[in-house]
Design an enzyme around this catalytic site. Structure first.
Site, PDB file in Angstrom:
ATOM      1  N   HIS A  46      36.846  34.262  41.897  1.00 24.85           N
ATOM      2  CA  HIS A  46      38.225  33.656  42.358  1.00 24.85           C
ATOM      3  C   HIS A  46      37.997  32.194  42.844  1.00 24.85           C
ATOM      4  CE1 HIS A  46      40.870  37.424  42.302  1.00 24.85           C
ATOM      5  NE2 HIS A  46      39.593  37.570  41.477  1.00 24.85           N
ATOM      6  N   GLU A  48      39.403  30.739  45.508  1.00 20.05           N
ATOM      7  CA  GLU A  48      39.338  30.812  46.765  1.00 20.05           C
ATOM      8  C   GLU A  48      37.863  31.072  47.530  1.00 20.05           C
ATOM      9  OE1 GLU A  48      43.224  32.856  46.000  1.00 20.05           O
ATOM     10  OE2 GLU A  48      41.636  32.610  45.270  1.00 20.05           O
ATOM     11  N   CYS A  76      45.239  37.293  46.503  1.00 19.13           N
ATOM     12  CA  CYS A  76      45.038  38.743  46.384  1.00 19.13           C
ATOM     13  C   CYS A  76      44.171  39.446  47.608  1.00 19.13           C
ATOM     14  CB  CYS A  76      44.244  39.035  44.964  1.00 19.13           C
ATOM     15  SG  CYS A  76      42.312  38.464  44.952  1.00 19.13           S
ATOM     16  N   CYS A  79      40.742  38.093  48.267  1.00 17.17           N
ATOM     17  CA  CYS A  79      40.527  36.652  48.861  1.00 17.17           C
ATOM     18  C   CYS A  79      41.137  36.785  50.201  1.00 17.17           C
ATOM     19  CB  CYS A  79      41.385  35.764  47.788  1.00 17.17           C
ATOM     20  SG  CYS A  79      40.482  35.650  46.409  1.00 17.17           S
TER      21      CYS A  79
END
Length: 148
Positions: A46, A48, A76, A79
Site C-alpha cells: 500500500h 502508506e 485501511c 495502514c
C-alpha cells in the site's frame, strides 16, 4: 496533498489503484509511495506502507514522531496500524474509503487509546482525490466489458 496526488497518478499510469502518499519532516518531503499491490503481487504494498518504509530508512529510525503523512484515501486497518506503530502524529487524507476506511467510514481506529495518539483530518482535496479513484474503476469496468 498535491504531491500525494502526483503519486496516485503514477499508480494509475501502471494500472494500480490510484492511491498516493507522502511523508513530510521539517517541511520537506522525505518519502513518497503509491500502490503497487498488483505489480508486486504483495498485499502489503500500500502507498502508506511503502512511504513509511522509505521514511524510516531516511531518518534511520522506526519512530516517525515529528512527521506528517498525506494520503489520497482514508487509511485501511493495516495502514492505520502501521501509522500508529510508526508514531506518526499527524495524518491528512483526501477521499473517504467507505469499504475499508478506519477513520470515519467503517470504524475509527485512531480513537482507540494506544500509547501513541494520531491526529487525523480528512477531506483534503476530497473531490480531486475521489475523482481519480472513481475514474480508475470506471475505466477498469469499461475495459472488462470490452473484453467480454
Amino acid at each position: 496533498m498535491k504531491k500525494a496526488m502526483e503519486e496516485a497518478k503514477k499508480a494509475y499510469s501502471i494500472g494500480e489503484v490510484p492511491i498516493g502518499c507522502v511523508i513530510v519532516y521539517k517541511d520537506k518531503i522525505i518519502a513518497r509511495g503509491y500502490n503497487k499491490r498488483e505489480s508486486s503481487q504483495l498485499s502489503l504494498a500500500h502507498a502508506e506502507v511503502i512511504a513509511i518504509k522509505k521514511a524510516c530508512k531516511k531518518l534511520n529510525s522506526w519512530r516517525l514522531e515529528d512527521t506528517k503523512m498525506y494520503i489520497t484515501l482514508e487509511p485501511c486497518v493495516m495502514c492505520a496500524g502501521a501509522i500508529i506503530q510508526s508514531r506518526i502524529p499527524y495524518v491528512y487524507y483526501g477521499a473517504r474509503d467507505y469499504r475499508f476506511g478506519t477513520h470515519v467510514s467503517k470504524i475509527n481506529l485512531f480513537d482507540v487509546k494506544f500509547n501513541h495518539e494520531v491526529k487525523v483530518e480528512g477531506g483534503i482535496l476530497e473531490e480531486e482525490c475521489s475523482k481519480i479513484i472513481t475514474e480508475f474503476f470506471k475505466e477498469l469496468r469499461e475495459n472488462d466489458r470490452l473484453k467480454s
